[in-house]
Design a protein around this motif. Structure first.
Motif, PDB file in Angstrom:
ATOM      1  N   PRO A  15     -34.973 -42.640  23.974  1.00  0.00           N
ATOM      2  CA  PRO A  15     -35.341 -43.101  22.630  1.00  0.00           C
ATOM      3  C   PRO A  15     -34.144 -43.810  22.005  1.00  0.00           C
ATOM      4  N   PHE A  17     -32.700 -45.913  18.359  1.00  0.00           N
ATOM      5  CA  PHE A  17     -32.902 -46.405  16.999  1.00  0.00           C
ATOM      6  C   PHE A  17     -31.596 -47.069  16.563  1.00  0.00           C
ATOM      7  N   GLU A  19     -29.454 -49.017  18.322  1.00  0.00           N
ATOM      8  CA  GLU A  19     -28.393 -48.725  19.294  1.00  0.00           C
ATOM      9  C   GLU A  19     -27.924 -49.998  19.998  1.00  0.00           C
ATOM     10  N   ASP A  48     -37.491 -47.031  18.600  1.00  0.00           N
ATOM     11  CA  ASP A  48     -38.158 -46.338  17.497  1.00  0.00           C
ATOM     12  C   ASP A  48     -38.008 -47.140  16.186  1.00  0.00           C
ATOM     13  N   ASP A 101     -26.803 -42.830  23.456  1.00  0.00           N
ATOM     14  CA  ASP A 101     -25.434 -43.014  22.945  1.00  0.00           C
ATOM     15  C   ASP A 101     -24.360 -42.450  23.876  1.00  0.00           C
ATOM     16  N   GLN A 103     -23.870 -39.532  24.698  1.00  0.00           N
ATOM     17  CA  GLN A 103     -23.461 -38.149  24.423  1.00  0.00           C
ATOM     18  C   GLN A 103     -24.063 -37.216  25.468  1.00  0.00           C
ATOM     19  N   THR A 208     -24.264 -41.442  14.019  1.00  0.00           N
ATOM     20  CA  THR A 208     -25.493 -40.664  14.231  1.00  0.00           C
ATOM     21  C   THR A 208     -26.668 -41.277  13.469  1.00  0.00           C
ATOM     22  N   LYS A 209     -27.839 -41.235  14.101  1.00  0.00           N
ATOM     23  CA  LYS A 209     -29.032 -41.775  13.449  1.00  0.00           C
ATOM     24  C   LYS A 209     -29.839 -40.640  12.828  1.00  0.00           C
ATOM     25  N   LYS A 214     -33.426 -36.438   7.791  1.00  0.00           N
ATOM     26  CA  LYS A 214     -34.177 -36.338   9.058  1.00  0.00           C
ATOM     27  C   LYS A 214     -33.986 -34.963   9.689  1.00  0.00           C
TER      28      LYS A 214
HETATM   29  N1  UDP Z   1     -33.179 -41.750  17.484  1.00  0.00           N
HETATM   30  C1  UDP Z   1     -34.475 -42.262  17.417  1.00  0.00           C
HETATM   31  N2  UDP Z   1     -35.105 -42.242  16.208  1.00  0.00           N
HETATM   32  C2  UDP Z   1     -34.524 -41.750  15.072  1.00  0.00           C
HETATM   33  C3  UDP Z   1     -33.227 -41.189  15.170  1.00  0.00           C
HETATM   34  C4  UDP Z   1     -32.582 -41.198  16.392  1.00  0.00           C
HETATM   35  O1  UDP Z   1     -35.031 -42.716  18.418  1.00  0.00           O
HETATM   36  O2  UDP Z   1     -35.162 -41.789  14.015  1.00  0.00           O
HETATM   37  C5  UDP Z   1     -32.499 -41.787  18.794  1.00  0.00           C
HETATM   38  C6  UDP Z   1     -31.065 -42.284  18.776  1.00  0.00           C
HETATM   39  O3  UDP Z   1     -31.007 -43.694  18.962  1.00  0.00           O
HETATM   40  C7  UDP Z   1     -30.434 -41.539  19.938  1.00  0.00           C
HETATM   41  C8  UDP Z   1     -31.182 -40.197  19.907  1.00  0.00           C
HETATM   42  O4  UDP Z   1     -32.399 -40.422  19.209  1.00  0.00           O
HETATM   43  O5  UDP Z   1     -30.681 -42.162  21.181  1.00  0.00           O
HETATM   44  C9  UDP Z   1     -30.399 -39.094  19.209  1.00  0.00           C
HETATM   45  O6  UDP Z   1     -29.960 -39.522  17.935  1.00  0.00           O
HETATM   46  P1  UDP Z   1     -28.458 -39.386  17.448  1.00  0.00           P
HETATM   47  O7  UDP Z   1     -27.530 -39.639  18.581  1.00  0.00           O
HETATM   48  O8  UDP Z   1     -28.271 -40.261  16.255  1.00  0.00           O
HETATM   49  O9  UDP Z   1     -28.420 -37.853  17.014  1.00  0.00           O
HETATM   50  P2  UDP Z   1     -27.188 -36.833  17.132  1.00  0.00           P
HETATM   51  O10 UDP Z   1     -26.718 -36.915  18.559  1.00  0.00           O
HETATM   52  O11 UDP Z   1     -26.161 -37.316  16.180  1.00  0.00           O
HETATM   53  O12 UDP Z   1     -27.776 -35.500  16.770  1.00  0.00           O
END
Ligand code: UDP
Ligand code: MG
Length: 318
Positions: A15, A17, A19, A48, A101, A103, A208-209, A214
């Protein structure tokens, strides 16, 4: 334990968003890992509702790699929906979900597959995270503690970085729910599960998204789609209200009848008030129980999930 065939196909569901900055780097790291496995694979990017050119970048990558596929949402429907859409499209024997990302390190993919080949249907990952900020770490631990208490499930600090087999993918995508909380559903459906620990890498590009709003929504969906315990709060309040009513009514009668020092009307107002409160909480609790049942029924979750059968057996009465 029966092992699985070494001839297998893999789907990666990503997924994304906004990126665009890091997607090419992510793809090159992932692709290297997949090429090393020498298996047929596909990479499904689910955009997304990005407002940058993430999807265009994926289209460019796909021009020179037929294993890359893309889905674009009309708007931002959320990470969980993006994952779900990807699962619906995935064709592999093993399906791996991971963030865009880096991670979720692609170097873990061979280990995920090794576990699946020894017979596990779900291989999830547990973050051993020393660098996450104190606030995020403590709020997420609190969330999992509350979630586990309320739902009766037992999920740990997992990420949506996991491998599932085709059978599990078919089972999950046949669940017809609105509020999807995948971490809970994957725990709830059972099957043979194994967890592997990993230390997440730092986000290489962008931020972070998952905004606070959210995350709050995610937590609320998680709890309300797996538990009706919060609705039972009224019944506990009712028991407390009855105890207070009994104690205070006794006290009010004592003041009136024995001490004879009650102001006119005080005793009756106090007794009626406390009894009515107890009654109202009781009625709310009863209504809540029925609403909770309706809430759970509307999810239409299967009553049970069969993972294996043997002999000539199939459902005759359905
Ligand atoms: N993402 C998405 N829709 C959203 C928010 C996040 O598809 O509304 C995707 C984002 O691009 C990433 C993954 O979900 O690939 C996890 O998001 P993020 O890395 O921002 O979250 P964190 O790792 O900070 O919890
Ligand atoms: Mg991330």
């Amino acid at each position: 334990m029966p092992g699985r065939s070494t001839q297998y196909t893999v789907s990666i569901v990503v997924p994304m968003f906004n990126e665009a900055d890091g997607i090419e780097h992510f793809y090159s790291v992932l692709k290297k890992e997949l090429d090393r496995l020498k298996c047929v694979h596909e990479i499904i990017f689910v955009d997304d509702g990005s407002i940058d050119d993430s999807f265009e970048k994926v289209r460019q990558i796909a021009a020179s790699d037929a294993s890359v596929k893309g889905i674009q949402f009309s708007r931002n429907f959320g990470h969980q929906m993006a994952l779900f859409a990807g699962l619906k499209m995935a064709a592999g024997d093993y399906i791996i979900m991971m963030d865009a990302d880096l991670q979720h390190p692609p170097r873990l993919i061979p280990e995920l597959i090794r576990h699946a080949q020894t017979g596990y249907d779900i291989v999830y990952t547990i973050r051993k995270d020393d660098e996450t900020g104190f606030l995020k770490k403590s709020t997420s631990s609190l969330f999992y503690a509350v979630f586990n208490f309320l739902s009766g499930l037992k999920i740990c600090n997992t990420a949506d970085f996991r491998l599932i087999t085709r059978t599990v993918c078919n089972t999950i995508t046949s669940i017809d729910e609105r509020d999807i909380f995948l971490r809970g559903l994957f725990c709830w459906i059972g099957f043979r599960q194994a967890g592997i620990e990993y230390k997440p890498d730092k986000r290489k590009y962008g931020t972070t998204k998952y905004t606070f709003k959210k995350m709050l929504r995610f937590a609320l969906i998680g709890i309300t789609s797996f538990s009706i315990k919060p609705i039972r709060l009224s019944l506990f309040l009712c028991i407390a209200a009855i105890m207070i009513a009994v104690f205070y009514s006794g006290y009010a009668l004592y003041v009136k009848l024995v001490l004879d020092s009650a102001i006119q009307g005080w005793t009756s107002i106090l007794i009626l008030n406390s009894l009515f409160f107890a009654g109202v909480f009781m009625l709310l609790g009863i209504i809540g129980e029925y609403i909770g049942k309706i809430h759970m029924e509307t999810k239409k979750r299967p009553l049970y999930i069969i993972s294996n059968t043997f002999g000539d057996i199939q459902e005759k009465n359905n």
